[in-house]
Design a protein around this motif. Sequence first.
Motif, PDB file in Angstrom:
ATOM      1  N   MET A  10       0.856  -1.177   0.022  1.00 10.33           N
ATOM      2  CA  MET A  10      -0.009   0.110   0.101  1.00 10.33           C
ATOM      3  C   MET A  10       0.943   1.112   0.026  1.00 10.33           C
ATOM      4  N   ASN A  11       0.540   2.284  -0.458  1.00 12.16           N
ATOM      5  CA  ASN A  11       1.187   3.600  -0.368  1.00 12.16           C
ATOM      6  C   ASN A  11       0.955   4.275   0.951  1.00 12.16           C
ATOM      7  N   SER A  12       1.818   5.172   1.164  1.00  7.38           N
ATOM      8  CA  SER A  12       1.822   5.686   2.469  1.00  7.38           C
ATOM      9  C   SER A  12       0.461   6.487   2.913  1.00  7.38           C
ATOM     10  N   ASP A  13      -0.110   6.949   1.834  1.00  8.60           N
ATOM     11  CA  ASP A  13      -1.431   7.701   2.020  1.00  8.60           C
ATOM     12  C   ASP A  13      -2.449   6.803   2.748  1.00  8.60           C
ATOM     13  N   SER A  14      -2.513   5.655   2.325  1.00  7.37           N
ATOM     14  CA  SER A  14      -3.498   4.431   2.622  1.00  7.37           C
ATOM     15  C   SER A  14      -3.177   3.843   4.047  1.00  7.37           C
ATOM     16  N   LEU A  15      -2.039   4.114   4.484  1.00 11.78           N
ATOM     17  CA  LEU A  15      -1.547   3.375   5.897  1.00 11.78           C
ATOM     18  C   LEU A  15      -2.166   3.823   6.966  1.00 11.78           C
ATOM     19  N   ALA A  16      -3.096   4.998   7.225  1.00 13.67           N
ATOM     20  CA  ALA A  16      -3.336   5.777   8.523  1.00 13.67           C
ATOM     21  C   ALA A  16      -4.298   4.933   9.209  1.00 13.67           C
ATOM     22  N   PRO A  17      -5.238   4.196   8.557  1.00 19.03           N
ATOM     23  CA  PRO A  17      -6.256   3.416   9.461  1.00 19.03           C
ATOM     24  C   PRO A  17      -5.479   1.905   9.932  1.00 19.03           C
ATOM     25  N   PHE A  18      -4.358   1.795   9.593  1.00 24.19           N
ATOM     26  CA  PHE A  18      -3.436   0.639  10.149  1.00 24.19           C
ATOM     27  C   PHE A  18      -2.247   0.991  10.874  1.00 24.19           C
ATOM     28  N   VAL A  19      -2.377   2.245  11.335  1.00 17.55           N
ATOM     29  CA  VAL A  19      -1.164   2.792  12.011  1.00 17.55           C
ATOM     30  C   VAL A  19      -0.423   1.790  13.149  1.00 17.55           C
ATOM     31  N   ASP A  20      -1.410   1.185  13.758  1.00 19.38           N
ATOM     32  CA  ASP A  20      -0.994   0.367  14.903  1.00 19.38           C
ATOM     33  C   ASP A  20      -0.229  -0.843  14.473  1.00 19.38           C
ATOM     34  N   CYS A  21      -0.641  -1.666  13.264  1.00 17.16           N
ATOM     35  CA  CYS A  21       0.048  -2.624  12.716  1.00 17.16           C
ATOM     36  C   CYS A  21       1.349  -2.211  12.209  1.00 17.16           C
ATOM     37  N   VAL A  22       1.346  -1.174  11.281  1.00 17.63           N
ATOM     38  CA  VAL A  22       2.754  -0.827  10.979  1.00 17.63           C
ATOM     39  C   VAL A  22       3.829  -0.459  12.013  1.00 17.63           C
ATOM     40  N   HIS A  23       3.283   0.077  13.009  1.00 19.77           N
ATOM     41  CA  HIS A  23       4.229   0.507  14.336  1.00 19.77           C
ATOM     42  C   HIS A  23       4.558  -0.772  14.790  1.00 19.77           C
ATOM     43  N   VAL A  24       3.831  -1.778  15.003  1.00 18.56           N
ATOM     44  CA  VAL A  24       4.284  -3.065  15.721  1.00 18.56           C
ATOM     45  C   VAL A  24       5.486  -3.555  14.732  1.00 18.56           C
ATOM     46  N   HIS A  25       5.198  -3.534  13.597  1.00 19.39           N
ATOM     47  CA  HIS A  25       6.414  -4.135  12.539  1.00 19.39           C
ATOM     48  C   HIS A  25       7.444  -3.271  12.793  1.00 19.39           C
ATOM     49  N   ARG A  26       7.468  -2.024  12.791  1.00 12.99           N
ATOM     50  CA  ARG A  26       8.686  -1.173  12.728  1.00 12.99           C
ATOM     51  C   ARG A  26       9.365  -1.533  14.054  1.00 12.99           C
ATOM     52  N   VAL A  27       8.550  -1.302  15.160  1.00 17.55           N
ATOM     53  CA  VAL A  27       9.171  -1.208  16.610  1.00 17.55           C
ATOM     54  C   VAL A  27       8.262  -2.409  17.412  1.00 17.55           C
ATOM     55  N   PRO A  28       8.962  -3.440  17.353  1.00 19.75           N
ATOM     56  CA  PRO A  28       8.241  -4.492  18.207  1.00 19.75           C
ATOM     57  C   PRO A  28       8.239  -4.237  19.767  1.00 19.75           C
ATOM     58  N   ASP A  29       7.444  -4.965  20.582  1.00 19.47           N
ATOM     59  CA  ASP A  29       7.322  -4.601  22.019  1.00 19.47           C
ATOM     60  C   ASP A  29       7.086  -5.797  22.849  1.00 19.47           C
ATOM     61  N   PRO A  30       8.369  -6.286  23.129  1.00 19.33           N
ATOM     62  CA  PRO A  30       8.389  -7.718  23.792  1.00 19.33           C
ATOM     63  C   PRO A  30       7.926  -7.424  25.154  1.00 19.33           C
ATOM     64  N   ARG A  31       7.158  -8.309  25.515  1.00 21.08           N
ATOM     65  CA  ARG A  31       6.759  -8.524  27.093  1.00 21.08           C
ATOM     66  C   ARG A  31       7.901  -8.946  28.025  1.00 21.08           C
ATOM     67  N   ILE A  32       8.404  -8.285  28.381  1.00 20.26           N
ATOM     68  CA  ILE A  32       9.885  -8.691  29.270  1.00 20.26           C
ATOM     69  C   ILE A  32       9.153  -8.981  30.649  1.00 20.26           C
ATOM     70  N   PRO A  33       8.237  -8.271  31.362  1.00 18.04           N
ATOM     71  CA  PRO A  33       7.773  -8.680  32.536  1.00 18.04           C
ATOM     72  C   PRO A  33       7.127 -10.062  32.533  1.00 18.04           C
ATOM     73  N   GLN A  34       6.390 -10.369  31.548  1.00 27.87           N
ATOM     74  CA  GLN A  34       5.798 -11.369  31.639  1.00 27.87           C
ATOM     75  C   GLN A  34       6.690 -12.622  31.397  1.00 27.87           C
ATOM     76  N   GLY A  35       7.847 -12.610  30.649  1.00 30.55           N
ATOM     77  CA  GLY A  35       8.703 -13.648  30.441  1.00 30.55           C
ATOM     78  C   GLY A  35       9.397 -14.003  31.630  1.00 30.55           C
ATOM     79  N   SER A  36       9.570 -12.973  32.526  1.00 30.49           N
ATOM     80  CA  SER A  36      10.212 -13.395  33.816  1.00 30.49           C
ATOM     81  C   SER A  36       9.527 -13.647  35.053  1.00 30.49           C
TER      82      SER A  36
END
Length: 226
Positions: free
Chosen positions: A191-217
């Motif tokens: 998709m082009n960048s102008d069409s990504l706005a509704p899916f910004v949460d998915c794009v952000h997770v791909h760019r910057v993962p959020d590992p659940r460190i406290p749960q792992g320990s």
Amino acid sequence: MTTDRSDLPNVSDATVSEIGEFSVIARATDQRQQPADVQVGPGDDAAVVTIDGAAVVACVDTLVEGRHFRVDWSTGSDIGRKAIAQNAADLAAMGAIPVTFLVSLGCPADTSVAFTDDLVAGLWAEAARFGAGISGGDLVQSDQITVSVTALGSLQGRTAVLRSGAQPGDVVAVAGELGKSAAGLHLLANMNSDSLAPFVDCVHVHRVPDPRIPQGSRQRMPVRIP
């Protein structure tokens, strides 16, 4: 501890693509002797090594431009944060808390200092989220940008959580949401960048993962299913 794989086929004329990642690793570890202080060697999410009586959890991973990230999709900070996060996730999978990271950066000579500064800011910002630091590394010239991170973690007296510890009847729990990173990658690629706005949460997770460190320990607790 010795890895015994005497049944490995003779595929010396084959390519890495043909035999696959796990076959290459099996050949690399076949009948190699591990020192007595290596509690967990190749085959799990991270290694566990005893140093002066304390267990240290260690792992390493590499991000390669064009394979794991694209600079037209991600900022330098995004790339730095992702490099730290995915290694922190491997520590968490073993039940460890990140202590520090070592970072090696390969990049072309004409890479801008603004990019490397942004990358370093992302590395430090993500490490700080876990109360960890960056204690060293290396810088080399390469044809494309590569970021290789070694992570060191502490079990804080707990026993490492191993893949081999899973038993029939165990409850499998997932921390976080599955599929968002893969969805983000698909969206960025199609998709082009102008069409990504509704899916910004998915794009952000791909760019910057959020590992659940406290749960792992957390200590594993018995769960009764009614």
